[in-house]
Enzyme design. Structure first.
Site, PDB file in Angstrom:
ATOM      1  CG  HIS A   1     -50.161  18.238  -3.925  1.00 40.89           C
ATOM      2  ND1 HIS A   1     -51.456  18.531  -4.275  1.00 40.89           N
ATOM      3  CD2 HIS A   1     -49.396  18.774  -4.907  1.00 40.89           C
ATOM      4  CE1 HIS A   1     -51.475  19.202  -5.397  1.00 40.89           C
ATOM      5  NE2 HIS A   1     -50.247  19.363  -5.804  1.00 40.89           N
TER       6      HIS A   1
ATOM      7  CG  HIS B   1     -53.779  23.326   7.953  1.00 43.29           C
ATOM      8  ND1 HIS B   1     -54.652  22.470   8.576  1.00 43.29           N
ATOM      9  CD2 HIS B   1     -54.489  23.901   6.955  1.00 43.29           C
ATOM     10  CE1 HIS B   1     -55.832  22.521   7.972  1.00 43.29           C
ATOM     11  NE2 HIS B   1     -55.756  23.389   6.991  1.00 43.29           N
TER      12      HIS B   1
ATOM     13  CG  ASN C   1     -59.993  20.488   7.203  1.00 42.99           C
ATOM     14  OD1 ASN C   1     -58.776  20.416   7.386  1.00 42.99           O
ATOM     15  ND2 ASN C   1     -60.567  21.495   6.590  1.00 42.99           N
TER      16      ASN C   1
END
Ligand code: HDE
Length: 719
Positions: free
Chosen positions: A342, A78, A151
């Site tokens: 995170h 990413h 995603n």
């Protein structure tokens, strides 16, 4: 409108609080990092006009040293991304399911920072690669930061975190020559995939047009894993998160994406930036699928398996709120590059499930920030700071910003008055869900994870005819780039498990035949188990098709922010151009004037309009639709202009809406569209309006439909 403004200013105020370290670049004298004013930023200190430079030049040394260290390691995955600020509003309190404060108070506006990304490419790679897109949201809530790191596809390649380094090594450029950049179309990726049948479902998504979005603003987002909501009684529901774009889900054509990679590799980044800068704030609704604890095992797949989705037709998505992105970052590095997401940044009321992929992620993200951002104090970087204060006994470390006062940095203490206290009331801080675990320590895959093909088939069967064709062609392309015949054959064998017709159609292009079933992979399993239980298999889905999985059924009633190219040359009809421009702009589209040269282009009536792009600096792939206004002289000039004809041919090939008015129709006739009569009924080609309509209305309808995929005549347009 008034409400929108209030939201904006409230939200901006909060975000500004985050940025105590930002600076106003106006009215400032140049200084060193120590605040010393600099009066020559052009020359180093030298021994004489033509002499050597002096080591004592601390001003030059400070500047160059800082420059030498400007780069930090890019994200291992990413790396290429773009981000924006915004806010989240809740539609309805969710207290029945979760005690998360930001999901209970509909008056609360929660600031967010959202980063979109590709996965495989380097930081400077193209936006247009066939790839999964990251969709990470940081909510700055009153209970601390909550990150939803998802995603644009609802499933993943692998089931266990242990395989992630292998997956990433396989898809990244090959280690001997570092080729290819930002592409899965190479041997090592497909070698790995062909040996990992659990990736079959994700591969169907990756080969679909979802992997080449039209815009970040037109992508869905998914939390992928099953999470938990916990209410204030401690009761848990499983939850899957969805982001639904209000503009609908739209994609590019593969040939178009490849062209755009060259013409404008920043296409998605620019699109997001321009939309926000122009006040067209992208919006997504947040949806949840909620599953009662007692229903955990009622599905024909395991909820903990990240290669599975819960079809929306089985568990409907409840829409609970809306996110608006309304502010571009001020500084790419400080915000977009340094933001640290995170999945383990949680707030009370949200918890993990035991999905073994998610569990592995909980370790990885802090670990990666330590090498990427270089210090355990990365939470102090302004973009990562929670809005609520941080109070604990953690101290020191590289680049510590906070100046902790007092003598005590331990707990319990009496000298510091006992501060900071841990939350006294059981439920006011974070409490993990009281899940009962009574199990043997074991290193194996659950046998409930062994259905590798059922949902791959469900996804394929749910696609429209055009979408199926695109998947077939993507596989032909990707596997066609693979040099190893064994790898290609293994992939064809996997496709055979998904759909025999698909496998045949791909195989024929590779000079192969659909063959034996996919080879099982060697999952380890308990010594006392029956090995058959651990073989990859196909469980037929309880539904034949899931319409929600096809982009065919997405929102198609708006042309908001669509880019329309007007092909002009001197002598165009002012009325024709202005009437269409006004109609499109009133519906929210953006018109760009393309002409043979930059500057101004003069219409037949003598008026001039500024030219946005010349045929040289632009291309049809940068637009959603094309219009050729009337005007005899303009039409003649465009007919003679090969770039203008190519523009139309290419837009036609990519199935875009194309309109022409009066003499403009002659230009279309000269192109590959080749109208041999004045009127045509070909979908998406607008040259006349039926009774009770206008050419403008017809064109708007055609643009809103996004693409006329059915036009796609295989390889017929030589653009
Ligand atoms: Fe990530 N992932 N990931 N991932 N991921 C990272 O964290 C990792 C996975 C996702 O915009 C890294 O800060 C492991 C699934 C996004 O900054 C790293 C595993 C999903 C982003 C990492 C996964 C994601 C990352 C690299 C398997 C979808 C970009 C830089 C166990 C739900 C975040 C960083 C941003 C980034 C590890 C699997 C999404 C290395 C080990 C599944 C959107 O920590």
């Amino acid at each position: 409108m008034a409400k929108k403004k209030i939201l904006k200013s409230k939200e901006n105020q909060k975000i500004n609080d985050l940025q105590q370290h930002s600076e106003d670049p106006t009215n400032q004298l140049l200084t060193t990092n120590q605040g010393l004013r600099v009066n020559d930023n052009q020359n180093t200190l030298k021994a004489g006009e033509r002499g050597p430079s002096l080591l004592e030049d601390f001003i030059m040394r400070e500047k160059i040293t800082h420059f030498d260290h400007e780069r930090i390691p890019e994200r291992i995955v990413h790396a290429r991304g773009s981000a924006a600020h915004g806010f989240f509003e809740l539609y309805k309190p969710m207290g029945k399911y979760t005690r998360a404060a930001f999901l209970n108070d509909t008056k609360q506006i929660t600031p967010v920072f959202v980063r979109f990304s590709t996965v495989a490419g380097s930081r400077g790679s193209t936006d247009l690669a066939r790839d999964v897109r990251g969709f990470s949201v940081k909510f700055y809530t009153q209970e601390g930061n909550y990150d939803l790191v998802g995603n644009n596809m609802p499933v993943f390649f692998i089931q266990d975190a242990m395989k992630f380094p292998d997956l990433v090594h396989a898809v990244k450029p090959e280690p001997d020559n570092e080729i290819p950049q930002a592409s899965s179309a190479h041997d090592t990726f497909w070698d790995f995939i062909s040996l990992m049948p659990e990736s079959a479902h994700m591969i169907m998504w990756l080969m679909s047009d979802r992997a080449i979005p039209r815009s970040y603003r037109m992508m869905e987002g998914f939390g992928v894993h099953t999470f938990r909501f916990i209410n204030d009684q401690g009761k848990s529901h499983f939850v899957k998160f969805h982001w639904k774009p209000l503009l609908g889900v739209h994609s590019l054509a593969w040939d178009e994406a490849q062209n755009l990679s060259g013409k404008d590799p920043d296409f998605h980044r620019r699109d997001l930036w321009n939309a926000i800068a122009g006040g067209n704030f992208p919006q997504w609704e947040l949806g949840v699928q909620l599953i009662d604890e007692k229903d955990e095992h009622k599905f024909d797949f395991d909820l903990l398996d990240p290669t599975k989705l819960i079809p929306e037709e089985i568990v409907p998505v409840q829409i609970i709120g809306k996110m608006t992105l309304n502010r571009n970052p001020d500084n790419f590095f400080a915000e977009t590059e340094q933001v640290a997401f995170h999945p383990g940044h949680l707030v009370p009321g949200i918890d993990f499930s035991n999905d073994p992929l998610l569990q592995g992620r909980l370790f990885s993200y802090t670990d990666t920030q330590l090498s990427r951002l270089g210090s355990p104090n990365f939470h102090e970087i302004p973009i990562n700071r929670p809005l609520v204060g941080i109070h604990n006994n953690q101290r020191d470390g590289h680049m510590r910003q906070m100046i902790n006062k007092g003598k005590t940095s331990y707990e319990p203490n009496s000298l510091g008055g006992g501060c900071p206290f841990q939350a006294m009331l059981k439920m006011s801080g974070f409490t993990s869900f009281l899940e009962r675990i009574d199990a043997k320590k074991i290193r194996t895959r659950s046998k409930s994870f062994m259905d590798h093909f059922g949902q791959a088939t469900l996804f394929y069967n749910s696609q429209s005819h055009a979408e199926k064709k695109h998947i077939t062609n993507a596989l032909r392309f990707e596997l066609g780039k693979v040099k190893s015949v064994e790898v290609r054959q293994r992939m064809v064998n996997i496709l055979t498990q998904i759909d025999k017709g698909l496998a045949d159609n791909v195989a024929v292009c590779l000079g192969l035949k659909a063959g034996a079933p996919a080879q099982p992979i060697n999952h380890s399993f308990p010594a006392d188990a029956n090995p058959k239980d651990y073989q990859p298999r196909k469980v037929k889905s309880s539904i034949e098709v899931s319409p929600a999985l096809s982009m065919e059924h997405t929102v198609k009633d708006s042309i908001l922010t669509r880019q329309v190219a007007f092909l002009t040359a001197p002598g165009y009809s002012d009325t024709s151009l202005q009437t269409m421009k006004k109609a499109l702009e009133n519906s929210g589209a953006q018109v760009k004037i393309i002409a043979p040269a930059l500057g101004f282009v003069r219409g037949a009536a003598g008026k001039e309009v500024p030219v946005d792009e010349s045929f040289l600096t632009s291309s049809s792939v940068c637009f959603d639709a094309v219009f050729v206004p009337g005007g005899a002289q303009s039409a003649e000039l465009l007919i003679e202009n090969a770039d203008a004809i190519h523009f139309i041919n290419e837009a036609y090939k990519h199935c875009k809406a194309i309109a022409a008015d009066k003499e403009g129709v002659k230009v279309l006739r000269t192109s590959h569209i080749g109208l041999n009569k004045k009127e045509t009924d070909e979908p998406g080609i607008v040259t006349y309006a039926p009774k009770n309509s206008t050419i403008e209305k017809e064109f708007i309808k055609a643009i809103a439909a996004h693409r006329v995929w059915d036009r796609e005549p295989e390889r017929k347009v030589p653009a």
